[in-house]
Design a protein around this motif. Structure first.
Motif, PDB file in Angstrom:
ATOM      1  N   LYS A 150       0.808  -1.222   0.023  1.00 21.37           N
ATOM      2  CA  LYS A 150       0.004  -0.085  -0.162  1.00 21.37           C
ATOM      3  C   LYS A 150       0.796   1.147   0.065  1.00 21.37           C
ATOM      4  O   LYS A 150       0.580   2.204  -0.965  1.00 21.37           O
ATOM      5  CB  LYS A 150      -0.934   0.222   1.270  1.00 21.37           C
ATOM      6  N   ASN A 152       4.197   1.555  -0.873  1.00 24.54           N
ATOM      7  CA  ASN A 152       4.687   1.641  -2.182  1.00 24.54           C
ATOM      8  C   ASN A 152       3.612   2.227  -3.370  1.00 24.54           C
ATOM      9  O   ASN A 152       4.124   3.263  -4.201  1.00 24.54           O
ATOM     10  CB  ASN A 152       5.055   0.251  -2.789  1.00 24.54           C
ATOM     11  N   ARG A 153       2.602   1.865  -3.437  1.00 33.18           N
ATOM     12  CA  ARG A 153       1.603   2.282  -4.449  1.00 33.18           C
ATOM     13  C   ARG A 153       1.299   3.823  -4.152  1.00 33.18           C
ATOM     14  O   ARG A 153       0.960   4.551  -5.225  1.00 33.18           O
ATOM     15  CB  ARG A 153       0.379   1.580  -4.369  1.00 33.18           C
ATOM     16  N   GLN A 154       1.114   4.160  -2.871  1.00 33.38           N
ATOM     17  CA  GLN A 154       0.728   5.532  -2.554  1.00 33.38           C
ATOM     18  C   GLN A 154       1.919   6.670  -3.123  1.00 33.38           C
ATOM     19  O   GLN A 154       1.772   7.638  -3.422  1.00 33.38           O
ATOM     20  CB  GLN A 154       0.358   5.668  -1.295  1.00 33.38           C
ATOM     21  N   HIS A 158       6.768   0.594  -7.631  1.00 31.28           N
ATOM     22  CA  HIS A 158       6.580  -1.096  -7.976  1.00 31.28           C
ATOM     23  C   HIS A 158       6.905  -1.609  -6.799  1.00 31.28           C
ATOM     24  O   HIS A 158       7.908  -1.461  -5.900  1.00 31.28           O
ATOM     25  CB  HIS A 158       7.416  -1.412  -8.951  1.00 31.28           C
ATOM     26  N   THR A 159       6.269  -2.789  -6.415  1.00 32.27           N
ATOM     27  CA  THR A 159       6.587  -3.860  -5.333  1.00 32.27           C
ATOM     28  C   THR A 159       7.063  -5.182  -5.972  1.00 32.27           C
ATOM     29  O   THR A 159       6.205  -5.768  -6.641  1.00 32.27           O
ATOM     30  CB  THR A 159       5.416  -3.919  -4.285  1.00 32.27           C
ATOM     31  N   VAL A 213      -4.752  -2.526  -3.488  1.00 35.99           N
ATOM     32  CA  VAL A 213      -4.695  -3.302  -4.760  1.00 35.99           C
ATOM     33  C   VAL A 213      -5.997  -3.986  -5.044  1.00 35.99           C
ATOM     34  O   VAL A 213      -6.791  -4.281  -4.087  1.00 35.99           O
ATOM     35  CB  VAL A 213      -3.741  -4.255  -4.475  1.00 35.99           C
ATOM     36  N   THR A 217      -5.713  -4.376 -10.741  1.00 36.29           N
ATOM     37  CA  THR A 217      -4.242  -3.689 -10.743  1.00 36.29           C
ATOM     38  C   THR A 217      -3.410  -4.552 -11.610  1.00 36.29           C
ATOM     39  O   THR A 217      -3.226  -5.709 -11.709  1.00 36.29           O
ATOM     40  CB  THR A 217      -3.915  -3.929  -9.276  1.00 36.29           C
ATOM     41  N   CYS A 219      -0.158  -6.252 -12.657  1.00 42.61           N
ATOM     42  CA  CYS A 219       1.044  -7.107 -12.176  1.00 42.61           C
ATOM     43  C   CYS A 219       1.878  -7.707 -13.460  1.00 42.61           C
ATOM     44  O   CYS A 219       1.420  -7.861 -14.508  1.00 42.61           O
ATOM     45  CB  CYS A 219       0.489  -8.155 -11.279  1.00 42.61           C
ATOM     46  N   THR A 255       2.542  -3.451  -9.849  1.00 35.89           N
ATOM     47  CA  THR A 255       3.230  -1.933 -10.350  1.00 35.89           C
ATOM     48  C   THR A 255       2.499  -1.144  -9.341  1.00 35.89           C
ATOM     49  O   THR A 255       1.454  -1.160  -8.658  1.00 35.89           O
ATOM     50  CB  THR A 255       2.712  -1.919 -11.759  1.00 35.89           C
ATOM     51  N   GLY A 256       3.068   0.043  -9.474  1.00 38.31           N
ATOM     52  CA  GLY A 256       2.853   1.252  -8.473  1.00 38.31           C
ATOM     53  C   GLY A 256       1.980   2.359  -9.315  1.00 38.31           C
ATOM     54  O   GLY A 256       1.878   3.353  -8.862  1.00 38.31           O
ATOM     55  N   GLY A 257       1.118   2.073 -10.154  1.00 36.01           N
ATOM     56  CA  GLY A 257       0.094   2.748 -10.832  1.00 36.01           C
ATOM     57  C   GLY A 257       0.299   3.431 -11.770  1.00 36.01           C
ATOM     58  O   GLY A 257       0.397   2.695 -13.111  1.00 36.01           O
TER      59      GLY A 257
END
Length: 285
Positions: A150, A152-154, A158-159, A213, A217, A219, A255-257
Motif C-alpha cells: 500500500k 509503495n503504491r501511494q 512498484h513492489t 490493490v 491492478t 502485475c 506495479t505502482g500505478g
C-alpha cells in the motif's frame, strides 16, 4: 579467507570468472540451499566447478556457522549463494561472525533477482520496498506485508514480491516428535501468490477498508529469470491467479500505478492474451 560468492540466477555457467577461479582453489566449498535454487543440480555444479560441494541448509548456516568458518583463518573457504551474496540477511550474519573470529572475508558479487527483474521493462529506480509472500496454512495467514505494498503504491513505486520456498521443512508432527523426516520441497508460484493476494483484497473489503490493490491492478509474473526458458507475463492480478508460468522459481511484481510510456511499451511484449487459458505458455525471452 572466507569468500562469499554469488552464482547468478541461471545455471552453472553464470558464476563469474573471478568467482570460479576462487572456488577452484578453496579447501572447502559450501553451497547455500535454502534462500534460492539454480536450474541445475549439485552434481552439474560440481562437474563445472571441478570441486565437491558441501550443502548448507538453514540450520547449518544459522545455528552451526562455526562449522563453516572452521580453519577459515588458515585456509580458503568458499560460501556459494544463488544470486548475490547479500540477497538474504542471513549472509550478513555469517560475515559478522567471521569478523568477530578475526577471519578476513571477500565478496564476489553477481546478478540477483533484485536487479534482474528489470528484464520485464519496469524501471529499477521506481521500485519501493521488497516484500515476501509466504505459504498460508490453516492457522497462519499473515497479511501484514500488504501495508508495505500500500505504501509503495501511494508513492507510485512498484513492489517486488519474493515468493516462498519450503526446503527441508518438517511437518508439525515430526517436529514435535523430533523425527528428522522432511517434507518434499515446495516453491510458491505466481498464481498461488495472486490467489492469496486476492483473498487479502476481499478481507479488507469485508472489514470496510479500501484496498490499495484490486483485481484489476496491473502485475507482472516472472519465472526462472536468467534461465534460457525464462517466462514473463503482464496482466491484472485476477489474470495472474490463473496464469501458468511453469516450474520454479517465480516472482511477482505489483506495479505502482502510473507507468512511464517506455515501461508500458515494454510490458506490452509480455501481455497475457484476453483469451489465454491456464495452460498457455506466456512471454518467453
Amino acid at each position: 579467507m572466507l569468500y562469499m560468492i554469488g552464482l547468478g540466477l541461471g545455471d552453472a555457467k553464470d558464476i563469474t570468472v573471478k568467482g570460479l577461479e576462487v572456488v577452484r582453489r578453496c579447501s572447502r566449498v559450501y553451497l547455500e540451499t535454502y534462500t534460492s535454487v539454480l536450474t541445475v543440480g549439485k552434481e552439474i555444479l560440481e562437474e563445472f566447478y571441478e570441486r565437491k560441494l558441501i550443502l548448507a541448509d538453514r540450520e547449518e548456516v544459522e545455528q552451526e556457522a562455526d562449522n563453516i568458518l572452521k580453519d577459515a583463518d588458515i585456509s580458503d573457504v568458499a560460501f556459494l549463494v544463488v544470486g548475490d551474496p547479500f540477497g538474504a540477511t542471513t549472509h550478513s550474519d555469517l560475515i559478522l561472525r567471521a569478523t568477530k573470529l578475526g577471519i578476513p572475508y571477500r565478496v564476489i558479487h553477481n546478478a540477483s533477482i533484485m536487479n534482474a527483474v528489470g528484464c520485464c521493462g519496469l524501471q529499477l529506480y521506481k521500485f519501493g520496498e521488497t516484500v515476501s509472500i509466504v505459504f498460508w496454512t490453516d492457522t497462519w495467514r499473515p497479511e501484514s506485508f500488504f501495508d508495505k505494498v500500500k505504501k509503495n503504491r501511494q508513492n507510485g513505486m512498484h513492489t517486488l514480491c519474493l515468493l516462498d520456498i519450503k526446503v527441508k521443512e518438517q511437518s508439525l508432527e515430526n517436529l514435535i516428535k523430533g523425527r528428522k523426516i522432511y517434507e518434499p520441497p515446495r516453491y510458491m508460484s505466481v498464481n498461488q501468490a495472486a490467489q492469496q493476494l486476492l483473498e487479502i483484497v476481499q478481507n479488507q473489503r469485508i472489514r470496510g477498508e479500501e484496498p490499495a490493490v484490486t483485481e484489476e491492478t496491473l502485475c507482472v509474473g516472472l519465472a526462472r529469470v536468467g534461465a534460457e526458458d525464462q517466462k514473463i507475463a503482464a496482466g491484472t492480478l485476477q489474470q495472474m491467479s490463473t496464469v501458468d508460468l511453469g516450474g520454479p522459481l517465480h516472482s511477482l511484481i505489483i506495479t505502482g500505478g502510473s507507468l512511464h510510456p517506455l515501461e508500458m511499451e515494454m510490458l506490452s511484449l509480455f501481455t497475457i492474451p484476453e483469451n489465454s487459458s491456464e495452460s498457455q505458455s506466456i512471454g518467453g525471452l
